[in-house]
Design a protein around this motif. Structure first.
Motif, mmCIF file in Angstrom:
data_model
loop_
_atom_site.group_PDB
_atom_site.id
_atom_site.type_symbol
_atom_site.label_atom_id
_atom_site.label_comp_id
_atom_site.label_asym_id
_atom_site.label_seq_id
_atom_site.Cartn_x
_atom_site.Cartn_y
_atom_site.Cartn_z
ATOM 1 N N TRP A 32 0.829 -1.205 0.000
ATOM 2 C CA TRP A 32 0.000 0.000 0.000
ATOM 3 C C TRP A 32 0.865 1.257 0.000
ATOM 4 O O TRP A 32 0.610 2.204 -0.756
ATOM 5 C CB TRP A 32 -0.943 -0.023 1.210
ATOM 6 N N LEU A 33 1.902 1.264 0.827
ATOM 7 C CA LEU A 33 2.797 2.422 0.889
ATOM 8 C C LEU A 33 3.498 2.648 -0.447
ATOM 9 O O LEU A 33 3.601 3.781 -0.920
ATOM 10 C CB LEU A 33 3.828 2.236 2.008
ATOM 11 N N ARG A 34 3.979 1.570 -1.077
ATOM 12 C CA ARG A 34 4.641 1.702 -2.390
ATOM 13 C C ARG A 34 3.697 2.286 -3.429
ATOM 14 O O ARG A 34 4.098 3.066 -4.292
ATOM 15 C CB ARG A 34 5.169 0.347 -2.858
ATOM 16 N N HIS A 50 13.322 -1.689 3.881
ATOM 17 C CA HIS A 50 13.075 -1.078 5.190
ATOM 18 C C HIS A 50 11.713 -0.384 5.162
ATOM 19 O O HIS A 50 11.590 0.755 4.702
ATOM 20 C CB HIS A 50 14.187 -0.079 5.527
ATOM 21 N N HIS A 51 10.725 -1.059 5.672
ATOM 22 C CA HIS A 51 9.358 -0.547 5.594
ATOM 23 C C HIS A 51 9.179 0.787 6.294
ATOM 24 O O HIS A 51 8.371 1.611 5.862
ATOM 25 C CB HIS A 51 8.374 -1.578 6.157
ATOM 26 N N ILE A 52 9.936 1.032 7.340
ATOM 27 C CA ILE A 52 9.801 2.303 8.046
ATOM 28 C C ILE A 52 10.311 3.459 7.171
ATOM 29 O O ILE A 52 9.755 4.560 7.189
ATOM 30 C CB ILE A 52 10.490 2.252 9.434
ATOM 31 N N LEU A 53 11.349 3.212 6.359
ATOM 32 C CA LEU A 53 11.816 4.227 5.400
ATOM 33 C C LEU A 53 10.766 4.477 4.325
ATOM 34 O O LEU A 53 10.545 5.617 3.910
ATOM 35 C CB LEU A 53 13.129 3.789 4.747
ATOM 36 N N LEU A 54 10.139 3.396 3.895
ATOM 37 C CA LEU A 54 9.071 3.504 2.904
ATOM 38 C C LEU A 54 7.918 4.345 3.462
ATOM 39 O O LEU A 54 7.405 5.242 2.790
ATOM 40 C CB LEU A 54 8.587 2.103 2.527
ATOM 41 N N ALA A 58 6.650 7.946 2.069
ATOM 42 C CA ALA A 58 5.256 8.128 1.658
ATOM 43 C C ALA A 58 4.650 9.341 2.363
ATOM 44 O O ALA A 58 3.925 10.127 1.746
ATOM 45 C CB ALA A 58 4.448 6.867 1.954
ATOM 46 N N GLN A 59 4.960 9.506 3.644
ATOM 47 C CA GLN A 59 4.445 10.661 4.389
ATOM 48 C C GLN A 59 4.985 11.957 3.794
ATOM 49 O O GLN A 59 4.233 12.911 3.595
ATOM 50 C CB GLN A 59 4.832 10.565 5.867
ATOM 51 N N LEU A 60 6.274 11.991 3.489
ATOM 52 C CA LEU A 60 6.862 13.188 2.875
ATOM 53 C C LEU A 60 6.245 13.471 1.508
ATOM 54 O O LEU A 60 5.942 14.620 1.167
ATOM 55 C CB LEU A 60 8.377 13.022 2.739
ATOM 56 N N VAL A 114 -0.138 3.510 9.942
ATOM 57 C CA VAL A 114 0.695 2.375 9.527
ATOM 58 C C VAL A 114 2.107 2.538 10.079
ATOM 59 O O VAL A 114 2.708 1.570 10.563
ATOM 60 C CB VAL A 114 0.691 2.219 7.987
ATOM 61 N N THR A 115 2.641 3.742 10.035
ATOM 62 C CA THR A 115 3.974 3.999 10.587
ATOM 63 C C THR A 115 4.016 3.672 12.072
ATOM 64 O O THR A 115 4.943 2.996 12.541
ATOM 65 C CB THR A 115 4.383 5.469 10.361
ATOM 66 N N GLU A 116 3.025 4.147 12.805
ATOM 67 C CA GLU A 116 2.962 3.850 14.240
ATOM 68 C C GLU A 116 2.887 2.349 14.495
ATOM 69 O O GLU A 116 3.535 1.831 15.407
ATOM 70 C CB GLU A 116 1.755 4.554 14.868
ATOM 71 N N ALA A 117 2.121 1.642 13.692
ATOM 72 C CA ALA A 117 1.989 0.193 13.854
ATOM 73 C C ALA A 117 3.299 -0.517 13.515
ATOM 74 O O ALA A 117 3.688 -1.474 14.203
ATOM 75 C CB ALA A 117 0.849 -0.333 12.979
#
Length: 129
Positions: A32-34, A50-54, A58-60, A114-117
């Motif tokens: 979803w983020l991609r 690295h999903h957290i980088l993704l 995405a937020q940026l 999603v980031t928090e999770a």
């Protein structure tokens, strides 16, 4: 996903992403983020590994899109007539930008959740390679 899981998630949780902790939820989150990023980013391995980088990127990306839509919305009445755009088209364009801004806000809230999770479930550490 069970009905009880659905009721505990925020309304802003993206429906394409499984509930945190469920089988394969990080894979659905990453997909979803991609999808929120321009296609060319799929080739960048740090974002894929690295999903957290993704999630951060995405937020940026959404923040920049929101800024662009706000500028377009704020300048439509002044700039579009000088381009020869008809008043009816300008009004439709303004409505389109307002709807897009709402949608981008919803997506940004989903990315934050999603980031928090990911952080809460160790997603950041899980993908370090």
């Amino acid at each position: 996903m069970s009905q009880t899981t659905l009721t505990t998630l925020s309304p802003d949780w993206p429906c394409q992403v499984k509930a945190p902790g469920s089988h394969d939820w990080e894979r659905t989150a990453a997909r979803w983020l991609r999808d929120l990023l321009p296609a060319r980013y799929a080739a960048y391995s740090p974002l894929n590994r690295h999903h957290i980088l993704l999630a951060r990127h995405a937020q940026l990306q959404l923040q920049h899109e929101m800024r662009a839509v706000r500028v377009a919305l704020q300048t439509s009445r002044a700039e579009l007539p000088t381009l020869g755009v008809a008043e009816a088209v300008i009004e439709n364009t303004i409505r389109m930008y307002a709807i897009e801004l709402e949608q981008l806000g919803r997506l940004a809230r989903g990315v934050r959740l999603v980031t928090e999770a990911l952080l809460a479930t160790g997603g950041a550490a899980h993908r370090r390679r």
